[in-house]
Every structure is written in structure tokens, then in C-alpha cells.
Design a protein around this motif. Structure first.
Motif, PDB file in Angstrom:
ATOM      1  N   GLY A  17       9.976  10.723   9.617  1.00 19.12           N
ATOM      2  CA  GLY A  17      11.248  10.660  10.333  1.00 19.12           C
ATOM      3  C   GLY A  17      11.823   9.257  10.360  1.00 19.12           C
ATOM      4  N   ASP A  18      12.231   8.803  11.530  1.00 18.38           N
ATOM      5  CA  ASP A  18      12.837   7.475  11.626  1.00 18.38           C
ATOM      6  C   ASP A  18      11.860   6.456  12.199  1.00 18.38           C
ATOM      7  OD1 ASP A  18      12.684   8.382  14.181  1.00 18.38           O
ATOM      8  OD2 ASP A  18      14.815   8.130  14.644  1.00 18.38           O
ATOM      9  N   LYS A  19      10.570   6.786  12.157  1.00 26.73           N
ATOM     10  CA  LYS A  19       9.579   5.839  12.646  1.00 26.73           C
ATOM     11  C   LYS A  19       8.691   5.372  11.499  1.00 26.73           C
ATOM     12  CE  LYS A  19       6.377   9.500  14.083  1.00 26.73           C
ATOM     13  NZ  LYS A  19       7.051  10.667  13.609  1.00 26.73           N
ATOM     14  N   THR A  20       7.992   4.283  11.731  1.00 29.83           N
ATOM     15  CA  THR A  20       7.039   3.769  10.758  1.00 29.83           C
ATOM     16  C   THR A  20       5.664   4.293  11.130  1.00 29.83           C
ATOM     17  OG1 THR A  20       8.332   1.769  10.418  1.00 29.83           O
ATOM     18  CG2 THR A  20       6.006   1.652   9.852  1.00 29.83           C
ATOM     19  N   VAL A  21       4.924   4.784  10.155  1.00 30.33           N
ATOM     20  CA  VAL A  21       3.569   5.258  10.397  1.00 30.33           C
ATOM     21  C   VAL A  21       2.617   4.305   9.689  1.00 30.33           C
ATOM     22  CG1 VAL A  21       1.925   7.122   9.975  1.00 30.33           C
ATOM     23  CG2 VAL A  21       4.265   7.657  10.681  1.00 30.33           C
ATOM     24  N   THR A  22       1.669   3.772  10.448  1.00 28.71           N
ATOM     25  CA  THR A  22       0.685   2.844   9.892  1.00 28.71           C
ATOM     26  C   THR A  22      -0.594   3.605   9.579  1.00 28.71           C
ATOM     27  OG1 THR A  22       1.622   1.095  11.249  1.00 28.71           O
ATOM     28  CG2 THR A  22      -0.530   0.671  10.306  1.00 28.71           C
ATOM     29  N   ALA A  23      -1.229   3.259   8.478  1.00 24.34           N
ATOM     30  CA  ALA A  23      -2.473   3.891   8.044  1.00 24.34           C
ATOM     31  C   ALA A  23      -3.342   2.811   7.392  1.00 24.34           C
ATOM     32  CB  ALA A  23      -2.154   5.012   7.054  1.00 24.34           C
ATOM     33  N   SER A  24      -4.474   3.191   6.852  1.00 26.23           N
ATOM     34  CA  SER A  24      -5.286   2.229   6.108  1.00 26.23           C
ATOM     35  C   SER A  24      -5.794   2.856   4.829  1.00 26.23           C
ATOM     36  CB  SER A  24      -6.475   1.711   6.900  1.00 26.23           C
ATOM     37  OG  SER A  24      -6.703   2.343   8.086  1.00 26.23           O
ATOM     38  N   ASP A  25      -6.007   1.985   3.839  1.00 30.52           N
ATOM     39  CA  ASP A  25      -6.553   2.464   2.567  1.00 30.52           C
ATOM     40  C   ASP A  25      -8.068   2.605   2.710  1.00 30.52           C
ATOM     41  OD1 ASP A  25      -7.694  -0.073   2.239  1.00 30.52           O
ATOM     42  OD2 ASP A  25      -6.176  -0.746   0.813  1.00 30.52           O
ATOM     43  N   GLN A  26      -8.739   2.964   1.612  1.00 27.96           N
ATOM     44  CA  GLN A  26     -10.175   3.217   1.699  1.00 27.96           C
ATOM     45  C   GLN A  26     -11.004   1.967   1.979  1.00 27.96           C
ATOM     46  OE1 GLN A  26      -9.750   5.301  -1.854  1.00 27.96           O
ATOM     47  NE2 GLN A  26     -10.766   3.806  -3.154  1.00 27.96           N
ATOM     48  N   GLU A  27     -10.424   0.781   1.765  1.00 27.13           N
ATOM     49  CA  GLU A  27     -11.134  -0.459   2.092  1.00 27.13           C
ATOM     50  C   GLU A  27     -10.827  -0.932   3.518  1.00 27.13           C
ATOM     51  OE1 GLU A  27      -9.076  -0.853  -0.997  1.00 27.13           O
ATOM     52  OE2 GLU A  27     -10.766   0.047  -2.053  1.00 27.13           O
ATOM     53  N   GLY A  28      -9.959  -0.206   4.221  1.00 24.26           N
ATOM     54  CA  GLY A  28      -9.619  -0.590   5.587  1.00 24.26           C
ATOM     55  C   GLY A  28      -8.389  -1.482   5.691  1.00 24.26           C
ATOM     56  N   ASN A  29      -7.723  -1.771   4.563  1.00 21.92           N
ATOM     57  CA  ASN A  29      -6.493  -2.566   4.592  1.00 21.92           C
ATOM     58  C   ASN A  29      -5.352  -1.718   5.138  1.00 21.92           C
ATOM     59  OD1 ASN A  29      -7.728  -4.805   3.211  1.00 21.92           O
ATOM     60  ND2 ASN A  29      -7.590  -3.578   1.348  1.00 21.92           N
ATOM     61  N   LYS A  30      -4.563  -2.295   6.018  1.00 20.06           N
ATOM     62  CA  LYS A  30      -3.449  -1.568   6.634  1.00 20.06           C
ATOM     63  C   LYS A  30      -2.280  -1.430   5.663  1.00 20.06           C
ATOM     64  CE  LYS A  30      -5.072  -1.136  10.880  1.00 20.06           C
ATOM     65  NZ  LYS A  30      -5.715   0.130  11.156  1.00 20.06           N
ATOM     66  N   VAL A  31      -1.657  -0.261   5.702  1.00 29.45           N
ATOM     67  CA  VAL A  31      -0.438   0.021   4.950  1.00 29.45           C
ATOM     68  C   VAL A  31       0.507   0.739   5.906  1.00 29.45           C
ATOM     69  CG1 VAL A  31      -1.562   0.168   2.689  1.00 29.45           C
ATOM     70  CG2 VAL A  31      -1.333   2.228   4.079  1.00 29.45           C
ATOM     71  N   LYS A  32       1.766   0.879   5.492  1.00 34.41           N
ATOM     72  CA  LYS A  32       2.691   1.641   6.323  1.00 34.41           C
ATOM     73  C   LYS A  32       3.598   2.492   5.464  1.00 34.41           C
ATOM     74  CE  LYS A  32       6.120  -2.048   6.965  1.00 34.41           C
ATOM     75  NZ  LYS A  32       6.800  -2.873   7.974  1.00 34.41           N
ATOM     76  N   PHE A  33       4.022   3.603   6.042  1.00 43.86           N
ATOM     77  CA  PHE A  33       4.982   4.505   5.423  1.00 43.86           C
ATOM     78  C   PHE A  33       6.276   4.367   6.204  1.00 43.86           C
ATOM     79  CE2 PHE A  33       0.885   6.332   4.375  1.00 43.86           C
ATOM     80  CZ  PHE A  33       1.037   6.690   3.042  1.00 43.86           C
ATOM     81  N   VAL A  34       7.369   4.104   5.495  1.00 42.77           N
ATOM     82  CA  VAL A  34       8.674   3.876   6.117  1.00 42.77           C
ATOM     83  C   VAL A  34       9.714   4.671   5.343  1.00 42.77           C
ATOM     84  CG1 VAL A  34      10.360   2.102   6.745  1.00 42.77           C
ATOM     85  CG2 VAL A  34       7.949   1.502   6.612  1.00 42.77           C
ATOM     86  N   THR A  35      10.670   5.286   6.065  1.00 42.39           N
ATOM     87  CA  THR A  35      11.757   5.973   5.376  1.00 42.39           C
ATOM     88  C   THR A  35      13.095   5.605   5.990  1.00 42.39           C
ATOM     89  OG1 THR A  35      12.626   8.102   4.640  1.00 42.39           O
ATOM     90  CG2 THR A  35      11.608   8.068   6.797  1.00 42.39           C
ATOM     91  N   ASP A  36      14.114   5.647   5.149  1.00 47.72           N
ATOM     92  CA  ASP A  36      15.489   5.424   5.624  1.00 47.72           C
ATOM     93  C   ASP A  36      16.256   6.741   5.634  1.00 47.72           C
ATOM     94  OD1 ASP A  36      15.889   5.962   2.944  1.00 47.72           O
ATOM     95  OD2 ASP A  36      16.780   4.021   2.471  1.00 47.72           O
ATOM     96  N   GLY A  37      15.530   7.861   5.535  1.00 42.33           N
ATOM     97  CA  GLY A  37      16.165   9.175   5.493  1.00 42.33           C
ATOM     98  C   GLY A  37      16.464   9.638   4.084  1.00 42.33           C
TER      99      GLY A  37
END
Length: 167
Positions: A17-37
Motif C-alpha cells: 500500500g502506501d507504507k514501507t515494509v522492512t524485512a531482512s535478507d537471508q544474511e540478516g541485512n535489512k531491506v525495504k519494500f516501497v511503492t508509489d502506487g
């Protein structure tokens, strides 16, 4: 030789949606998913690197809803992200992504992969993925709710890549 790629865990799907979701890869490094619609981006947690971008396969970039869920596997041990795009109940994108052994983020399976196995990209679909006997299975339903296509995602040890088996 094809390996089973046993799914050992699945997270609940998160609608971006209109929020950012933070996750981590298999090594534990943080990533984020972002959308502008219109476009969904997989980025570094600090937002300085855009690893992969995803947009609707039908060419209409408005009104798209993206959901993401983590999938943990064994044989090989990986953390994958399954990304689904839909608009008003109609699927308009699918990706299975993860970090390749080279360290680069890679799309392993997509809508185009399905087309190579007879999936009609020009038709109405609602895709649903399930875990059956520790295997990832993607099923397509037509506009009347009837199953019209189904495939298992598997790991191919020989090629070091994912494959699809239609049934």
C-alpha cells in the motif's frame, strides 16, 4: 537433477500500500519494500540502493496493489520473497525473488516464466500460491473461479536455478 526445495516457513502476506515494509535478507541485512502506487521497489534499508523494481505486466500502472511474503526453504537454504500484484481482484504480476549466491538480488520466477509453460498472459487470472507437502505451488483461476493453470516451483541443483513443473 531437480531438488525438492522444501519450504520450511512462510510469513503472512503484507500488503505494501502506501507504507514501507522492512524485512531482512537471508544474511540478516535489512531491506525495504516501497511503492508509489505504480511501481514496487526492493531497496536497501537506507533507501540509497534500488535492487529490483516491479510493475504491472498488463501495462496499466494505476490501481495496483502489491503484497509480499517471505518464504524460507531448505535444500537449498534460502529466504525468498514472493511478490503478487493485483488490481480489483485480477492478478497483474508475480515474482519470486531472492539474493543469488553472487550477492545480487535476482528474480527467479515471474509472470513470463509461467508463459513459457502455457500460462495465457492475455487472459484474466487470479493467482494463488500454496504450500503443499512442503512445495510451493502456484495456481491460476479464471474469471469464473475455475482452475485453469497450475505449476510447482522447484530448485534445479544442476543449473543452480529455479524451475517450474506444470500439472
Amino acid at each position: 537433477m531437480a531438488s525438492a526445495m522444501n519450504v520450511t516457513g512462510v510469513s503472512k502476506a503484507m500488503t505494501i500500500g502506501d507504507k514501507t515494509v522492512t524485512a531482512s535478507d537471508q544474511e540478516g541485512n535489512k531491506v525495504k519494500f516501497v511503492t508509489d502506487g505504480k511501481v514496487l521497489r526492493l531497496m536497501s534499508a537506507d533507501g540509497t540502493e534500488d535492487y529490483l523494481s516491479f510493475n504491472s505486466f498488463d501495462g496499466i500502472y494505476t490501481g495496483v496493489s502489491y503484497s509480499v511474503r517471505a518464504i524460507e526453504t531448505a535444500d537449498p537454504a534460502m529466504r525468498l520473497y514472493e511478490i503478487a500484484a493485483d488490481r480489483q481482484g485480477k492478478s497483474c504480476g508475480y515474482w519470486l525473488v531472492g539474493k543469488h549466491s553472487s550477492g545480487a538480488w535476482t528474480t527467479y520466477v515471474s509472470w513470463n516464466s509461467f508463459a513459457n509453460l502455457g500460462f495465457r498472459t492475455d487472459r484474466w487470472h487470479q493467482l494463488k500460491s500454496t504450500i503443499e507437502n512442503q512445495q510451493l505451488v502456484v495456481t491460476s483461476y479464471d474469471s469464473r473461479g475455475r482452475m485453469d493453470w497450475r505449476a510447482q516451483v522447484f530448485w534445479n541443483d544442476k543449473d543452480g536455478w529455479f524451475g517450474l513443473k506444470r500439472f
